[in-house]
Design an enzyme around this catalytic site. Structure first.
Site, mmCIF file in Angstrom:
data_model
loop_
_atom_site.group_PDB
_atom_site.id
_atom_site.type_symbol
_atom_site.label_atom_id
_atom_site.label_comp_id
_atom_site.label_asym_id
_atom_site.label_seq_id
_atom_site.Cartn_x
_atom_site.Cartn_y
_atom_site.Cartn_z
ATOM 1 N N GLY A 38 97.147 85.132 106.533
ATOM 2 C CA GLY A 38 97.902 83.877 106.426
ATOM 3 C C GLY A 38 99.064 83.720 107.386
ATOM 4 O O GLY A 38 100.055 83.067 107.057
ATOM 5 N N ARG A 48 77.131 77.628 96.784
ATOM 6 C CA ARG A 48 78.357 77.269 97.501
ATOM 7 C C ARG A 48 78.961 75.967 96.978
ATOM 8 O O ARG A 48 80.168 75.816 96.906
ATOM 9 C CB ARG A 48 78.068 77.151 99.006
ATOM 10 C CG ARG A 48 77.743 78.500 99.625
ATOM 11 C CD ARG A 48 77.825 78.449 101.127
ATOM 12 N NE ARG A 48 76.747 77.663 101.696
ATOM 13 C CZ ARG A 48 76.842 76.899 102.782
ATOM 14 N NH1 ARG A 48 77.978 76.805 103.409
ATOM 15 N NH2 ARG A 48 75.811 76.234 103.230
ATOM 16 N N MET A 70 87.544 81.527 105.683
ATOM 17 C CA MET A 70 86.322 82.040 106.308
ATOM 18 C C MET A 70 85.065 81.727 105.486
ATOM 19 O O MET A 70 84.175 82.565 105.355
ATOM 20 C CB MET A 70 86.461 83.545 106.561
ATOM 21 C CG MET A 70 87.647 83.910 107.444
ATOM 22 S SD MET A 70 87.702 83.046 109.034
ATOM 23 C CE MET A 70 86.605 84.078 109.974
ATOM 24 N N ARG A 71 84.986 80.522 104.945
ATOM 25 C CA ARG A 71 83.765 80.080 104.261
ATOM 26 C C ARG A 71 83.240 78.842 104.967
ATOM 27 O O ARG A 71 84.032 77.948 105.298
ATOM 28 C CB ARG A 71 84.060 79.681 102.799
ATOM 29 C CG ARG A 71 84.694 80.754 101.966
ATOM 30 C CD ARG A 71 83.779 81.887 101.630
ATOM 31 N NE ARG A 71 82.613 81.510 100.858
ATOM 32 C CZ ARG A 71 81.604 82.335 100.623
ATOM 33 N NH1 ARG A 71 81.604 83.563 101.125
ATOM 34 N NH2 ARG A 71 80.571 81.934 99.913
ATOM 35 N N LEU A 93 81.628 75.332 104.889
ATOM 36 C CA LEU A 93 81.701 74.311 103.841
ATOM 37 C C LEU A 93 80.426 73.474 103.803
ATOM 38 O O LEU A 93 79.834 73.175 104.839
ATOM 39 C CB LEU A 93 82.911 73.414 104.109
ATOM 40 C CG LEU A 93 84.253 74.153 104.050
ATOM 41 C CD1 LEU A 93 85.360 73.305 104.653
ATOM 42 C CD2 LEU A 93 84.586 74.561 102.621
ATOM 43 N N ASN A 136 91.009 72.172 110.941
ATOM 44 C CA ASN A 136 90.750 73.616 111.024
ATOM 45 C C ASN A 136 91.303 74.137 112.347
ATOM 46 O O ASN A 136 91.353 73.408 113.339
ATOM 47 C CB ASN A 136 89.239 73.858 110.990
ATOM 48 C CG ASN A 136 88.872 75.320 111.092
ATOM 49 O OD1 ASN A 136 89.459 76.177 110.415
ATOM 50 N ND2 ASN A 136 87.910 75.651 111.948
ATOM 51 N N HIS A 164 90.495 77.085 115.200
ATOM 52 C CA HIS A 164 89.407 77.971 115.610
ATOM 53 C C HIS A 164 89.853 78.720 116.865
ATOM 54 O O HIS A 164 90.399 78.113 117.791
ATOM 55 C CB HIS A 164 88.153 77.147 115.899
ATOM 56 C CG HIS A 164 86.989 78.003 116.266
ATOM 57 N ND1 HIS A 164 86.325 78.773 115.334
ATOM 58 C CD2 HIS A 164 86.390 78.237 117.457
ATOM 59 C CE1 HIS A 164 85.358 79.447 115.952
ATOM 60 N NE2 HIS A 164 85.386 79.144 117.239
ATOM 61 N N SER A 173 91.742 76.067 119.289
ATOM 62 C CA SER A 173 91.557 74.618 119.137
ATOM 63 C C SER A 173 91.834 74.239 117.689
ATOM 64 O O SER A 173 91.413 74.942 116.768
ATOM 65 C CB SER A 173 90.108 74.222 119.430
ATOM 66 O OG SER A 173 89.677 74.726 120.675
ATOM 67 N N GLY A 220 79.120 69.667 110.969
ATOM 68 C CA GLY A 220 78.705 70.729 111.898
ATOM 69 C C GLY A 220 79.844 71.738 112.057
ATOM 70 O O GLY A 220 80.988 71.348 112.268
ATOM 71 N N ASP A 233 82.620 73.855 113.306
ATOM 72 C CA ASP A 233 83.497 73.854 114.491
ATOM 73 C C ASP A 233 83.121 72.753 115.490
ATOM 74 O O ASP A 233 83.316 72.900 116.698
ATOM 75 C CB ASP A 233 83.474 75.233 115.199
ATOM 76 C CG ASP A 233 83.931 76.350 114.275
ATOM 77 O OD1 ASP A 233 84.835 76.115 113.454
ATOM 78 O OD2 ASP A 233 83.379 77.464 114.356
HETATM 79 C C1 GAR Z 1 93.042 83.002 113.103
HETATM 80 O O1 GAR Z 1 92.904 83.630 114.339
HETATM 81 C C2 GAR Z 1 92.131 81.775 113.033
HETATM 82 O O2 GAR Z 1 92.010 81.099 114.255
HETATM 83 C C3 GAR Z 1 90.841 82.405 112.639
HETATM 84 O O3 GAR Z 1 91.176 83.385 111.695
HETATM 85 C C4 GAR Z 1 92.482 83.878 111.980
HETATM 86 C C5 GAR Z 1 93.328 83.790 110.715
HETATM 87 O O4 GAR Z 1 94.546 84.441 110.874
HETATM 88 N N1 GAR Z 1 89.945 81.433 112.087
HETATM 89 C C6 GAR Z 1 88.634 81.473 112.258
HETATM 90 O O5 GAR Z 1 88.067 82.346 112.877
HETATM 91 C C7 GAR Z 1 87.870 80.326 111.614
HETATM 92 N N2 GAR Z 1 86.526 80.292 112.060
HETATM 93 P P1 GAR Z 1 95.738 84.210 109.845
HETATM 94 O O6 GAR Z 1 95.154 84.439 108.431
HETATM 95 O O7 GAR Z 1 96.741 85.245 110.177
HETATM 96 O O8 GAR Z 1 96.234 82.802 110.010
#
Ligand code: GAR
Length: 201
Positions: free
Chosen positions: A14, A68, A93-94, A96, A110, A112, A139, A146, A148
């Site tokens: 987080g 889900r 990380m799910r 949707l 989101n 990415h 991004s 879809g 991302d």
């Molecule tokens: C971040 O790097 C974010 O971009 C990535 O997870 C990490 C979370 O870090 N998200 C993805 O890969 C989504 N597909 P955090 O919990 O420290 O914010």
């Protein structure tokens, strides 16, 4: 000033959530974090949020197994209970389902860790290294069905340096994420406020 009631959805440490919480303390920030929601009960970010007095709720995806949509109906109920108006995915990380996305489309963003449309999905940093790219980045985009694929709101770039490992690159990109996500969340919140789209029920 109207501030959008915002839920931040996480799965782990987080740190992006923390960056947004900090930004939200500044005058005129258009999003008000009211709920931190995790699909993992032991996510470190939940502890961080609870320490600063925010509602921090876990909806464990595991008991739902492959179902889900039932998991997401449980998430959705918590969002509605907290009168959420905007959903910010921050390391959630799910994947949707179309059902959930349709409830929140136009109100959900989101982050990415790649320069979309390059490298949707996982292992983005290793894929950028394997491709011999000279730059990488992150991004923020609107969430659509879809994975991302939604319209990009903002991006940040970093150079790829000789000898970088995926971990080196992830750390460099994460530093940019912490600058980008609070800014892009504010942009998205202002856009949502201006559109007055009906709230999900
Ligand atoms: C971040 O790097 C974010 O971009 C990535 O997870 C990490 C979370 O870090 N998200 C993805 O890969 C989504 N597909 P955090 O919990 O420290 O914010």
């Amino acid at each position: 000033m109207t501030r959008l009631r915002t839920a931040i959805l996480i799965s782990g440490r987080g740190t992006n959530m923390e960056a947004i919480l900090q930004a939200a303390q500044t005058d005129g920030y258009p999003a008000e974090p009211v709920l931190i929601l995790s699909n993992r009960p032991n996510a470190k970010g939940l502890e961080t949020a609870a320490k600063v007095g925010l509602a921090a709720v876990a909806v464990d995806h595991k008991p739902f197994g492959q179902d889900r949509e039932s998991f997401e109906r449980a998430l959705h109920a918590v969002l509605i209970e907290h009168e959420v108006e905007m959903v910010v995915l921050a390391g959630f990380m799910r994947i949707l389902t179309p059902w959930f996305v349709q409830q929140w489309e136009g109100r959900m963003i989101n982050i990415h860790p790649s320069l979309l449309p390059k490298y949707p999905g996982l292992n983005t940093h290793q894929r950028a290294l394997d491709a011999g790219d000279e730059e990488a980045g992150c991004s923020v985009h609107w969430v659509t069905e879809g994975v991302d694929e939604g319209a990009v709101i903002a991006q940040a770039r970093v150079p790829i340096l000789d000898g970088d490992t995926a971990d080196d690159l992830a750390a460099r990109v994460l530093g940019e994420e912490h600058q980008l996500y609070p800014r892009a969340t504010a942009l998205a919140a202002r856009e949502i406020l201006s559109k007055k789209k009906p709230l999900p029920v």
